[in-house]
Scaffold this motif. Structure first.
Motif, short mmCIF file in Angstrom:
data_model
loop_
_atom_site.label_atom_id
_atom_site.label_comp_id
_atom_site.label_asym_id
_atom_site.label_seq_id
_atom_site.Cartn_x
_atom_site.Cartn_y
_atom_site.Cartn_z
N LYS A 211 0.80 -1.23 0.00
CA LYS A 211 0.00 0.00 0.00
C LYS A 211 0.83 1.27 0.00
N VAL A 212 2.10 1.17 0.39
CA VAL A 212 2.93 2.37 0.38
C VAL A 212 4.04 2.26 -0.66
N PRO A 215 2.69 1.73 -4.68
CA PRO A 215 2.23 2.92 -5.40
C PRO A 215 3.34 3.94 -5.67
N THR A 216 4.29 4.06 -4.76
CA THR A 216 5.35 5.04 -5.02
C THR A 216 6.34 4.52 -6.05
N ARG A 305 9.99 13.31 -1.81
CA ARG A 305 8.79 13.33 -0.97
C ARG A 305 7.63 12.64 -1.63
N SER B 83 9.77 15.55 7.54
CA SER B 83 9.47 15.57 6.11
C SER B 83 7.98 15.35 5.85
N LEU B 86 3.76 12.23 4.15
CA LEU B 86 2.40 11.92 3.69
C LEU B 86 2.50 10.91 2.56
N TYR B 87 1.44 10.09 2.40
CA TYR B 87 1.46 9.14 1.30
C TYR B 87 1.27 9.90 0.00
N PRO B 88 2.28 9.88 -0.87
CA PRO B 88 2.23 10.76 -2.05
C PRO B 88 1.13 10.37 -3.04
N HIS B 89 0.68 9.11 -3.00
CA HIS B 89 -0.27 8.67 -4.01
C HIS B 89 -1.72 8.82 -3.55
N GLN B 157 1.12 21.01 3.86
CA GLN B 157 1.50 19.61 4.11
C GLN B 157 1.71 19.38 5.59
#
Lengths: 305, 377
Positions: A211-212, A215-216, A305, B83, B86-89, B157
């Motif tokens: 889930k993390v 997607p990235t 980020r 930083s 946050l979850y970027p997606h 953010q």
């Protein structure tokens, strides 16, 4: 003066690049061109890229009957391009090959991802005893050529009675060392804070992977997808070893063999038409994903980020 | 809400001891700041509290319960990262939903496809959404809920990151330099906002920073940490006015405190480079000592008094409200920084010799190893 020398060196660079491009593109050009031409044009190397597209007579068609009568010449005459592509689909179950290719490459890719992502995550982000040794082994495995282990692999599959099945085409490729390596390098660039935040949110390590991290890592995954799919779509060597005879299991490159000239002279036209059909999906997929593919390769698709 | 207690925490990375047998008692509902120079182990300490890092020795006790072997996700703490992380997606709304979904819904309810078989799932999600909306109202980020983190400014953010911590209603907030990626003006603004949030939520806040201004302005109590140890734990004003040691005095306060060599005679009277300070100490008689004078406790003298230093101005910093003069003392070549009233010193030129007076009552006295002697006197 300086500008002139600059121009010279620029021209030099471009000439080298153009020669390289020609070397790469020429076979594809011939393939496409042959798939348009009549046998006569192919043999005499005439007709330019498209060929004259004069009506030709399909000799095989003349030998068949319809409604008890031999077909007339008019019925059997057609454009060379139509003849080539029609033959490509009629003389061998090309659609079946394509479907097999899709089944095999997609299964391989899916299983590769299921295995490579958690591995890459562990190697990139978890601290455990012996991690560096394991990673060293991964790198080492990158150096082993497939052909070196083909025989033991084949024997193993034969012992399990898996030859001439889809499993034989898929299982040997399910663990992609390259995939693990590529994804690990990408995961290294994902900030630790993001993972820690997910842990604080209550995610398990497996959820973090899917889930993390997943997607990235889409750009890198896409790059890997192209590598994997291209390699296994085009693979001739391994299917040739484990698939013996069963048409229903043949992948597209294996299917191409069906067009090697059997009885009547050459079948270059249909063969090149089949080759074009086989290559087309890859070319289209690459063109669609080109930008992300390059992003993934240079691993700059994601900012920190 | 809960208090946090650290008992004899130590942490080593290989042979490098980052935290040395540290004890800290954080009261329920308190805003405590851990401040120190970079590399002092403060972030490691916070991560040990969070459970992201395991301590080599000692106990972490949250709400009276020892949590040494409890995973980060089960400690019910929330953390805000430097930083933001946050979850970027995911959109802001989804980002805020993640911790809630993970805590309020079972694994099966979250599992794709299987979750279709839970009829009350929808109403559950709606309920979660409601609490997200509430939190975003508090933080004024409702209009951002549909956006992705990449489309937000740093300050926005940061707010979302705080929101993600808030929605869960954790027993304590851990903040790891949450403001250091913001520009100066926004940082000052967010300082006030976070303090206000603390007053509103009345939850325990553990705030790590290297910025003494943040520590001084926001916290109920602050812990000054250096080289893996807490040097002093007290209210900001106590730490500023009565630093336990020279290191604390030098770290807290900007510009830095002026430290000058001095001596005490048999009677305990203090003499600083030939100037009698009309101060005395009971112990440490006849010893070499150090005096500390904060820049704001010095002043520019216009008439010739006895007790003053003479020095040459090297540099002048005009801040509008104050002027800081960098001075080299005449005889000893010691450097000093003087705060002066702009009305008096606007004419002062570089190279000029000035007289420097000081407030006797505010002078701090340290022995040679840096211990504060004021308390004993």
């Amino acid at each position: 003066m300086k500008q002139l020398t600059n121009l010279g060196s620029e021209a030099g660079k471009h000439i080298i690049l153009i020669i390289g491009a020609i070397v790469v593109i020429l076979p594809f050009y011939l393939m496409l061109s042959f798939s348009f031409k009549s046998p006569a044009e192919i043999q005499s190397i005439s007709g330019g890229f498209f060929g004259a597209q004069e009506m030709m007579i399909d000799r095989k068609c003349l030998k068949t009957e319809s409604e008890g009568l031999m077909r007339s010449k008019e019925e059997c005459s057609m454009l060379p391009i139509v003849y080539n592509y029609k033959a490509a689909f009629e003389e061998a179950p090309l659609l079946r090959y394509l479907l097999n290719g899709v089944i095999v490459t997609l299964s391989i890719f899916a299983i590769q991802v299921i295995i490579a992502l958690p591995c890459a995550y562990a190697l990139a982000k978890l601290n455990f005893w012996g991690r560096d040794v394991v990673f060293g082994l991964v790198i080492f495995c990158l150096l082993i050529p497939v052909h070196a282990i083909a025989l033991p692999l084949y024997l193993m599959l034969a012992k399990f009675g898996l030859t001439n099945t889809f499993a034989a085409l898929i299982i040997p490729w399910t663990i992609s060392v390259f995939g693990i390596f590529l994804m690990r390098q990408f995961f290294k660039t994902v900030p630790d804070d993001l993972i820690n935040a997910a842990r604080m949110d209550g995610m398990s390590e497996f959820s973090i992977v899917w889930k993390v991290m997943l997607p990235t890592a889409i750009p890198a995954l896409l790059a890997f997808a192209i590598f994997s799919v291209v390699a296994h779509w085009n693979d001739y060597y391994w299917p040739r070893i484990v698939i013996t005879g069963d048409q229903d299991l043949m992948t597209p490159p294996l299917g191409l063999r069906m067009f090697k000239s059997d009885m009547d002279g050459n079948e270059y036209g249909p063969m090149m038409a089949a080759a074009t059909v086989i290559v087309a999906p890859l070319v289209v997929a690459f063109l669609l994903a080109q930008r992300r593919f390059i992003e993934g390769i240079t691993l700059t698709g994601m900012k920190s980020r | 809400m809960a208090g946090i207690e650290l008992k004899g925490i130590s942490k080593s990375f290989e042979k490098n001891e980052v935290i040395k047998s540290l004890n800290l008692m954080i009261e329920n509902g308190e805003f405590i700041t851990i401040v120190g120079p970079s590399g002092c182990g403060k972030s490691t300490l916070l991560r040990i509290i969070a459970g992201l890092e395991s301590q080599s020795n000692g106990d972490v006790i949250i709400d009276g319960r020892e949590v040494n072997n409890i995973k980060a996700s089960n400690r019910d703490l929330a953390m805000v990262f430097q930083s933001y992380a946050l979850y970027p997606h995911l959109t802001v709304l989804q980002n805020l939903m993640v911790p809630l979904k993970l805590r309020r819904m079972s694994t099966l309810e979250r599992f794709p496809i299987i979750n279709w078989f839970f009829p009350n799932r929808r109403s559950k999600i709606d309920k979660l959404k409601e609490s997200v909306l509430q939190a975003s109202e508090t933080l004024q980020i409702e209009h951002l809920l549909g956006r992705k983190p990449g489309q937000l400014s740093g300050g926005q953010q940061q707010r979302v990151a705080v929101g993600r911590a808030m929605v869960r209603e954790p027993v304590a907030f851990l903040m790891d330099e949450p403001l250091s990626n913001l520009d100066a003006a926004l940082r000052v603004h967010m300082r006030a906002e976070i303090s206000e949030l603390h007053r509103k939520l009345k939850t325990t806040f553990v705030y790590v920073t290297h910025d003494q201004a943040e520590a001084l302005t926001m916290s109920d109590r602050m812990a000054v940490m250096m080289d893996g140890e807490i040097l002093q734990l007290d209210t900001p004003s106590e730490i500023y006015n009565k630093p336990a040691s020279l290191r604390v005095a030098e770290f807290i306060g900007s510009p830095k405190i002026n430290v000058l060599p001095a001596e005490s005679n048999e009677k305990g009277d203090i003499d600083c480079m030939g100037i009698s300070m009309s101060l005395s100490i009971k112990d440490n008689k006849n010893e070499k000592i150090l005096v500390g004078i904060r820049p704001e406790h010095t002043n520019l003298l216009q008439d010739n008094k006895k007790n003053c230093f003479l020095g040459e101005v090297n540099h002048k910093e005009n801040l509008g409200s104050d002027i800081y003069l960098h001075v080299t003392l005449k005889d000893s070549q010691q450097k000093m920084i003087i705060r002066s009233n702009p009305d008096i010193s606007f004419n002062t030129k570089i190279g000029e010799i000035i007289r420097i007076g000081f407030d006797n009552n505010k002078v701090m006295i340290f022995n040679e190893s840096g211990q504060n002697l004021n308390k004993k006197s």
